[in-house]
Design a protein around this motif. Structure first.
Motif, short mmCIF file in Angstrom:
data_model
loop_
_atom_site.label_atom_id
_atom_site.label_comp_id
_atom_site.label_asym_id
_atom_site.label_seq_id
_atom_site.Cartn_x
_atom_site.Cartn_y
_atom_site.Cartn_z
N MET A 116 -2.69 -8.39 -12.40
CA MET A 116 -1.85 -7.94 -11.29
C MET A 116 -2.72 -7.72 -10.06
SD MET A 116 0.38 -4.44 -10.81
CE MET A 116 1.21 -4.62 -12.35
N ILE A 117 -2.20 -8.11 -8.93
CA ILE A 117 -2.90 -7.92 -7.66
C ILE A 117 -2.22 -6.78 -6.91
CG2 ILE A 117 -3.45 -8.98 -5.44
CD1 ILE A 117 -3.47 -11.68 -6.90
N ALA A 118 -3.03 -5.88 -6.36
CA ALA A 118 -2.47 -4.75 -5.61
C ALA A 118 -1.75 -5.26 -4.38
CB ALA A 118 -3.57 -3.78 -5.22
N SER A 119 -0.58 -4.69 -4.10
CA SER A 119 0.16 -5.07 -2.90
C SER A 119 0.38 -3.83 -2.03
CB SER A 119 1.50 -5.72 -3.25
OG SER A 119 2.36 -4.79 -3.84
N SER A 120 0.42 -4.05 -0.75
CA SER A 120 0.59 -2.95 0.20
C SER A 120 2.06 -2.53 0.26
CB SER A 120 0.15 -3.38 1.60
OG SER A 120 0.50 -2.39 2.54
N PRO A 121 2.31 -1.22 0.21
CA PRO A 121 3.68 -0.74 0.36
C PRO A 121 4.08 -0.51 1.81
CG PRO A 121 2.26 1.08 -0.19
CD PRO A 121 1.39 -0.15 -0.18
N ALA A 122 3.20 -0.82 2.76
CA ALA A 122 3.45 -0.46 4.17
C ALA A 122 4.78 -0.99 4.70
CB ALA A 122 2.30 -0.93 5.05
N GLU A 123 5.04 -2.27 4.54
CA GLU A 123 6.28 -2.83 5.07
C GLU A 123 7.52 -2.30 4.35
OE1 GLU A 123 8.53 -7.04 6.02
OE2 GLU A 123 6.41 -7.07 5.52
N PRO A 124 7.53 -2.30 2.99
CA PRO A 124 8.73 -1.74 2.34
C PRO A 124 8.92 -0.25 2.61
CG PRO A 124 7.13 -2.49 0.70
CD PRO A 124 6.63 -2.93 2.03
N ILE A 125 7.84 0.50 2.84
CA ILE A 125 8.00 1.91 3.21
C ILE A 125 8.66 2.01 4.58
CG2 ILE A 125 6.72 3.95 4.02
CD1 ILE A 125 4.85 3.56 1.61
N GLN A 126 8.23 1.19 5.53
CA GLN A 126 8.84 1.23 6.86
C GLN A 126 10.33 0.91 6.78
OE1 GLN A 126 6.93 -1.13 9.87
NE2 GLN A 126 8.28 -0.39 11.47
N VAL A 127 10.68 -0.08 5.97
CA VAL A 127 12.09 -0.44 5.80
C VAL A 127 12.86 0.73 5.19
CG1 VAL A 127 13.68 -1.95 4.52
CG2 VAL A 127 11.68 -2.92 5.67
N ALA A 128 12.30 1.34 4.14
CA ALA A 128 12.97 2.45 3.45
C ALA A 128 13.16 3.65 4.38
CB ALA A 128 12.19 2.85 2.21
N VAL A 129 12.14 3.96 5.17
CA VAL A 129 12.23 5.10 6.10
C VAL A 129 13.28 4.80 7.16
CG1 VAL A 129 10.99 6.36 7.91
CG2 VAL A 129 9.92 6.01 5.67
N TYR A 130 13.25 3.60 7.72
CA TYR A 130 14.24 3.23 8.73
C TYR A 130 15.66 3.34 8.16
CZ TYR A 130 17.18 0.73 11.94
OH TYR A 130 18.21 0.40 12.77
#
Length: 137
Positions: free
Chosen positions: A1-15
């Motif tokens: 498994m390769i680590a993936s950044s949660p930055a974009e999905p976090i921004q979507v979830a917060v919005y």
């Protein structure tokens, strides 16, 4: 498994959490990730983020700090404080669905109230949230 950044999905979830709340949207003109000089007040900007590894032997994890900005032109901080309080109610210690990641915790950080030196009539409140996630298998 390769680590993936949660930055974009976090921004979507917060919005989605903020924009989907009628009590908050009644207080502000808009919630954006990039306000310009023509954005009407009061508004909320989903601002900068910082990300650090939070791995364990059996999983990839991240600590992501997302900074919210509340902007108001009302004298004093009463309006900005009402908006800030609602954002904290919606995010702090609340479950959040982030695509591809399990949210372990959401915590509000130190809230800073200031006047913007570029726009001294504006009230600016900065609210960082630390979101701990672990990556789904």
């Amino acid at each position: 498994m390769i680590a993936s950044s949660p930055a974009e999905p976090i921004q979507v979830a917060v919005y989605e959490r903020l924009a989907g709340d009628a009590a908050l949207t009644d207080l502000v003109t808009t919630i954006v990730d990039d306000a310009d000089k023509n954005t009407p007040y009061p508004h909320v900007t989903i601002g900068e983020s910082a990300e650090a590894p939070d791995n364990a032997h059996d999983r990839f994890g991240r600590l992501t700090v997302v900074t919210m900005h509340v902007w108001s032109t009302q004298p004093g901080y009463q309006e900005a404080n009402r908006i800030t309080s609602r954002i904290v109610q919606l995010l702090d210690h609340q479950a959040l669905t982030v695509a591809g990641h399990a949210v372990v915790s959401v915590r509000a950080g130190t809230i800073t109230r200031m006047r913007d030196p570029r726009e001294p009539f504006a009230r600016h409140v900065v609210v960082p949230f630390t979101i701990q996630t672990k990556q789904h298998d």
